[in-house]
Design a protein around this motif. Structure first.
Motif, PDB file in Angstrom:
ATOM      1  N   VAL A 153      88.221 -14.099  80.921  1.00 24.39           N
ATOM      2  CA  VAL A 153      87.382 -13.683  82.045  1.00 24.39           C
ATOM      3  C   VAL A 153      87.858 -14.390  83.317  1.00 24.39           C
ATOM      4  CG1 VAL A 153      85.045 -13.761  83.005  1.00 24.39           C
ATOM      5  CG2 VAL A 153      85.387 -13.187  80.588  1.00 24.39           C
ATOM      6  N   TRP A 154      88.102 -15.671  83.201  1.00 19.79           N
ATOM      7  CA  TRP A 154      88.555 -16.448  84.368  1.00 19.79           C
ATOM      8  C   TRP A 154      89.877 -15.896  84.903  1.00 19.79           C
ATOM      9  CZ3 TRP A 154      92.801 -19.524  85.536  1.00 19.79           C
ATOM     10  CH2 TRP A 154      92.662 -20.314  86.687  1.00 19.79           C
ATOM     11  N   ARG A 155      90.805 -15.629  83.980  1.00 18.50           N
ATOM     12  CA  ARG A 155      92.103 -15.092  84.415  1.00 18.50           C
ATOM     13  C   ARG A 155      91.931 -13.742  85.104  1.00 18.50           C
ATOM     14  NH1 ARG A 155      96.202 -18.159  82.958  1.00 18.50           N
ATOM     15  NH2 ARG A 155      95.878 -19.612  81.226  1.00 18.50           N
ATOM     16  N   VAL A 186      88.178  -4.387  86.894  1.00 18.25           N
ATOM     17  CA  VAL A 186      88.926  -4.570  85.651  1.00 18.25           C
ATOM     18  C   VAL A 186      88.508  -3.466  84.696  1.00 18.25           C
ATOM     19  CG1 VAL A 186      89.240  -6.099  83.679  1.00 18.25           C
ATOM     20  CG2 VAL A 186      88.985  -7.072  85.965  1.00 18.25           C
ATOM     21  N   LYS A 187      89.492  -2.753  84.138  1.00 19.53           N
ATOM     22  CA  LYS A 187      89.140  -1.667  83.205  1.00 19.53           C
ATOM     23  C   LYS A 187      88.917  -2.180  81.795  1.00 19.53           C
ATOM     24  CE  LYS A 187      91.175   2.423  83.449  1.00 19.53           C
ATOM     25  NZ  LYS A 187      92.123   3.549  83.692  1.00 19.53           N
ATOM     26  N   ASP A 188      89.688  -3.186  81.430  1.00 19.96           N
ATOM     27  CA  ASP A 188      89.629  -3.614  80.029  1.00 19.96           C
ATOM     28  C   ASP A 188      90.019  -5.075  79.916  1.00 19.96           C
ATOM     29  OD1 ASP A 188      89.343  -3.204  77.205  1.00 19.96           O
ATOM     30  OD2 ASP A 188      91.534  -3.168  77.031  1.00 19.96           O
ATOM     31  N   LEU A 189      89.384  -5.758  78.986  1.00 17.40           N
ATOM     32  CA  LEU A 189      89.841  -7.081  78.569  1.00 17.40           C
ATOM     33  C   LEU A 189      89.990  -7.023  77.072  1.00 17.40           C
ATOM     34  CD1 LEU A 189      87.620  -9.583  80.607  1.00 17.40           C
ATOM     35  CD2 LEU A 189      90.036  -9.069  80.931  1.00 17.40           C
ATOM     36  N   ARG A 190      91.034  -7.612  76.577  1.00 18.85           N
ATOM     37  CA  ARG A 190      91.269  -7.499  75.148  1.00 18.85           C
ATOM     38  C   ARG A 190      90.325  -8.408  74.365  1.00 18.85           C
ATOM     39  NH1 ARG A 190      96.787  -8.157  71.594  1.00 18.85           N
ATOM     40  NH2 ARG A 190      95.638  -8.044  69.649  1.00 18.85           N
ATOM     41  N   MET A 191      89.684  -7.820  73.378  1.00 17.33           N
ATOM     42  CA  MET A 191      88.798  -8.609  72.519  1.00 17.33           C
ATOM     43  C   MET A 191      89.626  -9.532  71.627  1.00 17.33           C
ATOM     44  SD  MET A 191      85.972  -5.814  71.300  1.00 17.33           S
ATOM     45  CE  MET A 191      87.116  -4.696  70.478  1.00 17.33           C
ATOM     46  N   PRO A 192      89.072 -10.676  71.219  1.00 21.35           N
ATOM     47  CA  PRO A 192      87.787 -11.240  71.628  1.00 21.35           C
ATOM     48  C   PRO A 192      87.854 -11.755  73.062  1.00 21.35           C
ATOM     49  CG  PRO A 192      88.969 -12.799  70.254  1.00 21.35           C
ATOM     50  CD  PRO A 192      89.789 -11.550  70.280  1.00 21.35           C
ATOM     51  N   ILE A 193      86.801 -11.464  73.834  1.00 17.57           N
ATOM     52  CA  ILE A 193      86.803 -11.837  75.246  1.00 17.57           C
ATOM     53  C   ILE A 193      86.314 -13.276  75.371  1.00 17.57           C
ATOM     54  CG2 ILE A 193      85.954 -11.312  77.536  1.00 17.57           C
ATOM     55  CD1 ILE A 193      85.608  -8.453  76.688  1.00 17.57           C
ATOM     56  N   GLU A 205      82.845 -19.600  89.096  1.00 14.34           N
ATOM     57  CA  GLU A 205      83.875 -20.617  89.290  1.00 14.34           C
ATOM     58  C   GLU A 205      84.745 -20.791  88.054  1.00 14.34           C
ATOM     59  OE1 GLU A 205      84.669 -22.483  92.023  1.00 14.34           O
ATOM     60  OE2 GLU A 205      83.324 -21.058  93.011  1.00 14.34           O
ATOM     61  N   THR A 206      84.079 -20.887  86.890  1.00 15.18           N
ATOM     62  CA  THR A 206      84.803 -21.292  85.677  1.00 15.18           C
ATOM     63  C   THR A 206      85.098 -20.133  84.732  1.00 15.18           C
ATOM     64  OG1 THR A 206      82.760 -21.690  84.459  1.00 15.18           O
ATOM     65  CG2 THR A 206      83.631 -23.528  85.739  1.00 15.18           C
ATOM     66  N   GLN A 218      90.912 -14.098  88.594  1.00 13.78           N
ATOM     67  CA  GLN A 218      91.944 -14.597  89.508  1.00 13.78           C
ATOM     68  C   GLN A 218      92.873 -13.482  89.969  1.00 13.78           C
ATOM     69  OE1 GLN A 218      91.157 -17.750  90.285  1.00 13.78           O
ATOM     70  NE2 GLN A 218      89.692 -17.333  88.656  1.00 13.78           N
ATOM     71  N   THR A 219      92.985 -12.420  89.138  1.00  8.44           N
ATOM     72  CA  THR A 219      93.996 -11.414  89.447  1.00  8.44           C
ATOM     73  C   THR A 219      93.396 -10.094  89.935  1.00  8.44           C
ATOM     74  OG1 THR A 219      94.001 -10.837  87.118  1.00  8.44           O
ATOM     75  CG2 THR A 219      95.735 -12.312  87.877  1.00  8.44           C
ATOM     76  N   ALA A 220      92.135  -9.844  89.660  1.00 14.10           N
ATOM     77  CA  ALA A 220      91.572  -8.538  90.030  1.00 14.10           C
ATOM     78  C   ALA A 220      90.457  -8.683  91.052  1.00 14.10           C
ATOM     79  CB  ALA A 220      91.028  -7.825  88.800  1.00 14.10           C
TER      80      ALA A 220
END
Lengths: 792, 168
Positions: A785-787, A773-780, A656-657, A790-792
């Motif tokens: 994560v929430w965003r 999701v292939k990648d999230l930019r650090m620092p995660i 959820e969060t 919402q999109t993937a």
């Protein structure tokens, strides 16, 4: 490994702790010298500007002010040098603009020093620094390495067109790699940023320089990881003062993590100024200055592609990296994205074709250099992110994909070392072993079941793997020399047996948390068969220790320990001659064990202490043998050492969060033989948390004006006690075949292995919830994560 | 301004500049250099001392604010030549590496264990969130505080139930 009295391999409690737990440590800022003055710096608030007039008149008139110097006063002095030459692909020498002690004409990063103010007290110096009036004319700014090379980007140095310091390539020819990549059944591609880190040793940089006019001698107390290197660079390359008239002392140092390797402008400037005013000058950075002026780490923008055949065997790796070096070259900045990064891209895998292409770039940011791991974390991040992502994309288990691609075990004795495609030859390894152990500790068989259950309870569980290798024990001088190093990287170890049989050990390495005073004493006491308490380790003072290259690159036990071992061997050899004379036997018939020299096959023996006394009271003594029992040795390693391991992270995400929590961290590290398991485990803990910090909490942020927008502890998120789980550690031992202790080094392993494991775990958690999701930019952060959810 | 303080059991009177920070008074005037400065903003905790028995960050207190106060620094934590259980525990559990943050961490923990003699791991971690350590990853610091708590409750008998909690 072999031990004579059980000291090697034992978790001996640290002798250095006695002073630290009672407040009796002696750090540079603790030192106040007779006639002490204090320095404060005037630093530019702009990242890129022309310097107009500098008005010091009002400041000079303020109470207690002794002197103020600006760039004009030191313009004739050399800048601080870069210790590693990397050439352009076309053979041209890298661009190496002067790194001045104080800015002249232009400032190139926020925080660069424009003037130094020296006064009788710290407060007086700070007050006067605020009264110095500097006119600036702002210039356009560039902070991003990939942007900086584009046409029309602001130019940091006139002599470095397109802001390029060098471009560089390693591995198989690009055409061969392209061809192999074209045959791949699947190519995993990742574009990512390995963000800029700020080392944040808790002791700020601190220097106290003085000049003894009667003897023409300088003394510099400095928070450094390598006092002799600072002495050499400062005297020979910057100030042109006689090296034998310079004493550099690195007393207790409160953490380094790479950031205290380098020769900083303030060290040379204070030393120069102490002569000018003939009084000691001290400066200690405040935290804001630490953020702005300690060399930063990482800052790569990378595109990496890894091709696999239909069985999942890697067939090719292609890498393009833009490395941000900041505004000036720091001491080892140039080798970090190249010889400490490109050379590690074989990883633990048999990938047959590899090409890495690096463009190193100047920007209007703080200089970037080695930060714990230095290049190797960037290489590991790249490979291990690709491995986990490829597994997810191909629908193969990430552990199984690694087993499929591992280099088979080899001990470097019966089986040869492994020749990589990127210049290195690994010494020994059992890569399957660490992953197997890690999977057992994790309970991997149940994990995927737990993951499904968690998803039904509103949580996404994720597991991330990282099986890493690093090159430590830096370094064989001839090898690094051929690659552009402007220094040798051997080490010095002296063992002085006192007349009573007590032993002083002098090492050119420097301990700033690593516990050398304990570990090295264990080695010597064990090998000489004497009590631990009878050995003392001395380091950090160029007047006591012959020479040394200090502590960096997890080199201290592998290179420094080996130098000490050479001297121990010489002590035993000479001791045999003395003992043989006393026992009326031949030296060849003697054996040394348990602290006694014994004639083989007899009960005739003499103790180590007796031999020591005889060496210094040589009344009855072998002819032609010098008195004394004191040897110094230089050890130049035959190869790097290659620690490796498996790190596994488990994270939990609230569906959820997006709230993200690191639930477990497993570290299985093979650092070769271990002298003190307690200390090695402590190094792993600290390293892992720095790596976790990069994954989840930390990262320098520059705005488009070149302002460091999170340069305080309110803004830069340091890992704290309450956001970490207990780290689960285990070891495996594959001895190093080419040094006498069989050790590989443990200082950086934790940082190198951990970051991708954590990020992979987050990605795995997201995939388990159907978020591709292939990648999230650090620092995660939880927000990212929430965003993503919402999109993937 | 004149201040009158008792530091580690010794009384001092000094004339100080009103803007002199307590940490600079301790380090530069009294030469008690065990208290360190890591950030000057009361975030990192390296400067933690006890003021009238409570942990306080001495980098954001003026010396004049400590007028008529009793201050204990790391140098004054040992009693009658005996190290505080936290000091011995930090050595036993390898709760320190470079030693720079250690005095502050120990002073914070010493105050905390007075308030909560039997803390859980989580409570210790929360209690120490105002002290940065860059070397240890905090793991052995937590274990050191746990060990000290055990030692301190052994020396001060507690009820059986409470003692079992400690061992967890």
């Amino acid at each position: 490994m072999s031990t004579t009295n059980g000291l090697i391999g034992k978790s001996v409690k640290r002798v250095e702790d006695n002073r630290f737990i009672t407040g009796k440590g002696n750090y540079t800022d603790d030192i106040i010298l007779p006639g002490q003055t204090y320095a404060a710096f005037v630093r530019t608030p702009y990242a890129h500007a022309k310097i107009g007039s500098i008005d010091t008149a009002a400041a000079l008139a303020m109470p207690g002010v002794v002197a103020i110097y600006t760039g004009a006063d030191v313009a004739a002095i050399n800048g601080v040098p870069c210790g590693w030459q990397v050439n352009f692909k076309n053979g041209d020498t890298m661009k190496e603009p002067k790194h001045p002690l104080l800015a002249v004409g232009k400032v190139r990063y926020t925080g660069e020093a424009v003037a130094i103010v020296i006064a009788g007290t710290r407060e007086q110096a700070c007050d006067a620094a605020e009264a110095v009036q500097v006119e600036y004319e702002e210039l356009p700014v560039v902070v991003n390495a990939a942007e900086a090379v584009k046409p029309g980007a602001p130019q940091v140095h006139d002599e470095a067109p397109n802001n390029m310091c060098y471009d560089w390539e390693l591995g198989n020819p690009k055409a061969e790699v392209d061809q192999a990549m074209a045959t791949a059944a699947h190519v995993t591609m990742l574009e990512f940023v390995n963000q800029r880190m700020i080392p944040n040793a808790i002791e700020p940089r601190s220097y106290n320089a003085s000049y003894d006019a009667a003897n023409g001698r300088y003394t510099l107390y400095t928070s450094t990881q390598n006092p002799h290197l600072i002495r050499l660079l400062m005297s020979a390359f910057v100030l042109g003062i006689p090296e034998h008239k310079v004493r550099v002392v690195g007393p207790d140092v409160g953490g380094g993590f790479g950031s205290k390797i380098f020769h900083y402008t303030e060290e040379a400037l204070l030393t120069w100024a102490s002569h000018k005013i003939n009084r000691p000058v001290k400066w200690t950075a405040d935290r804001r200055e630490s953020f702005l002026t300690d060399a930063h780490g990482r800052d790569h923008i990378t595109k990496a592609e890894m091709g696999f055949d239909k069985e999942g065997k890697a067939v090719a790796l292609r890498v393009k990296t833009f490395a941000n070096l900041g505004a000036y070259l720091s001491t080892f900045s140039t080798c970090v994205p190249t010889y400490l990064h490109g050379t590690l891209l074989q990883g633990l895998y048999t990938t047959p074709k590899i090409n890495v292409d690096v463009t190193a770039v100047f920007t209007n940011t703080t200089p970037v250099d080695a930060y714990r791991g230095a290049g190797r974390p960037e290489a590991t991040y790249l490979l291990e992110r690709l491995m986990d992502l490829a597994a997810h994309e191909m629908g193969i288990d990430p552990a199984a994909l690694r087993f499929k691609n591992f280099i088979p075990p080899f001990d470097g004795v019966n089986q040869p070392g492994y020749q990589t495609q990127v210049a290195l030859q690994y010494d020994s390894g059992n890569y399957e072993g660490v992953l197997k152990k890690g999977l057992e500790m994790l309970g991997y068989e149940d994990f995927r079941k737990r993951q499904k259950e968690a998803a039904q309870n509103g949580k996404l569980l994720g597991v991330g793997f990282s099986t890493y290798i690093e090159a430590c024990g830096i370094a064989p001088s001839a090898v690094v020399g051929a690659l552009g190093a402007r220094a040798g990287l051997y080490e010095v170890g002296q063992v002085r047996v006192q007349p009573t049989g007590k032993v002083s050990v002098f090492t050119g390495t420097h301990s700033h948390g690593q516990g050398h005073e304990t570990t090295f004493a264990q080695v010597v006491a064990d090998k000489l068969g004497i009590a631990f308490e009878d050995v003392e380790v001395i380091h950090g003072d160029s007047d006591s220790v012959a020479f040394g290259m200090g502590t960096c690159g997890s080199r201290s036990i592998a290179v420094g320990g080996s130098a000490i071992m050479k001297s121990v061997e010489k002590i035993i050899e000479k001791g045999k001659k003395i003992a043989a004379h006393k026992l009326e036997a031949n030296a060849e018939d003697l054996e040394f064990a348990g602290g006694r020299f014994t004639v083989k096959g007899t009960n005739k023996s003499v103790s180590f202490a007796d031999v020591a006394l005889t060496a210094y009271v040589p009344h009855v003594y072998p002819k032609d043998l010098e008195p004394g029992l004191d040897f110094s040795s230089f050890y130049d390693p035959a190869n790097f050492t290659y620690p490796f391991g498996c790190h596994i992270a488990v994270v939990e995400v609230d569906k959820e969060t997006g709230t993200l929590a690191l639930r477990r961290f497993i570290a299985v590290d093979d650092v070769g033989n271990v002298i003190n398991p307690m200390i090695v485990e402590g190094q792993i803990h600290g390293g892992v948390v720095q790596g976790v910090g990069q994954a989840l909490f930390e990262g320098a942020e520059y705005d488009e004006n070149g302002q460091l927008t999170n340069g305080t502890y309110m803004d830069y998120c340091m890992p704290r006690a309450d956001n970490l789980p207990m780290i689960e550690t285990a070891g495996q031992v594959t001895p190093c075949p080419h040094n006498p202790l069989g050790v590989k080094g443990a200082g950086e392993a934790g940082t190198i292995g951990s970051t991708p494991a954590v990020v992979n775990a987050v990605i795995d958690a997201l995939w388990s919830g159907g978020h591709i999701v292939k990648d999230l930019r650090m620092p995660i952060t939880s927000e990212k994560v929430w965003r993503a959810m919402q999109t993937a | 301004m004149q201040i009158h303080v008792k530091v580690n059991g010794v009384e001092y009177k000094h004339d100080v500049e009103p803007r002199l920070l307590l940490v600079h008074y301790l380090r530069d005037v009294l030469r008690l250099t065990g208290t360190h400065i890591g950030c000057e903003t009361s975030i990192c905790g390296a400067c933690t001392v006890h003021v009238n028995g409570k942990a306080a960050k001495s980098c954001t207190l003026f010396a004049v604010q400590a007028d008529n106060c009793e201050i204990t620094t790391i140098e004054g934590l040992a009693q009658n030549g005996e190290l505080h259980p936290l000091q011995t525990s930090f050595k036993e559990m390898h709760g320190l590496q470079c030693g720079f943050c250690t005095p502050g961490v120990i002073m914070t923990a010493a105050d905390y264990l007075k308030q909560n003699p039997h803390p859980t791991e989580e409570e210790i971690r929360t209690a120490l969130e105002g002290n940065f350590c860059r070397c240890t990853g905090y793991q052995n610091i937590v274990k050191s505080v746990q060990l000290a708590a055990e030692k301190m409750s052994e020396s001060k008998p507690v009820t059986k139930e409470k003692k079992e909690e400690v061992v967890v």
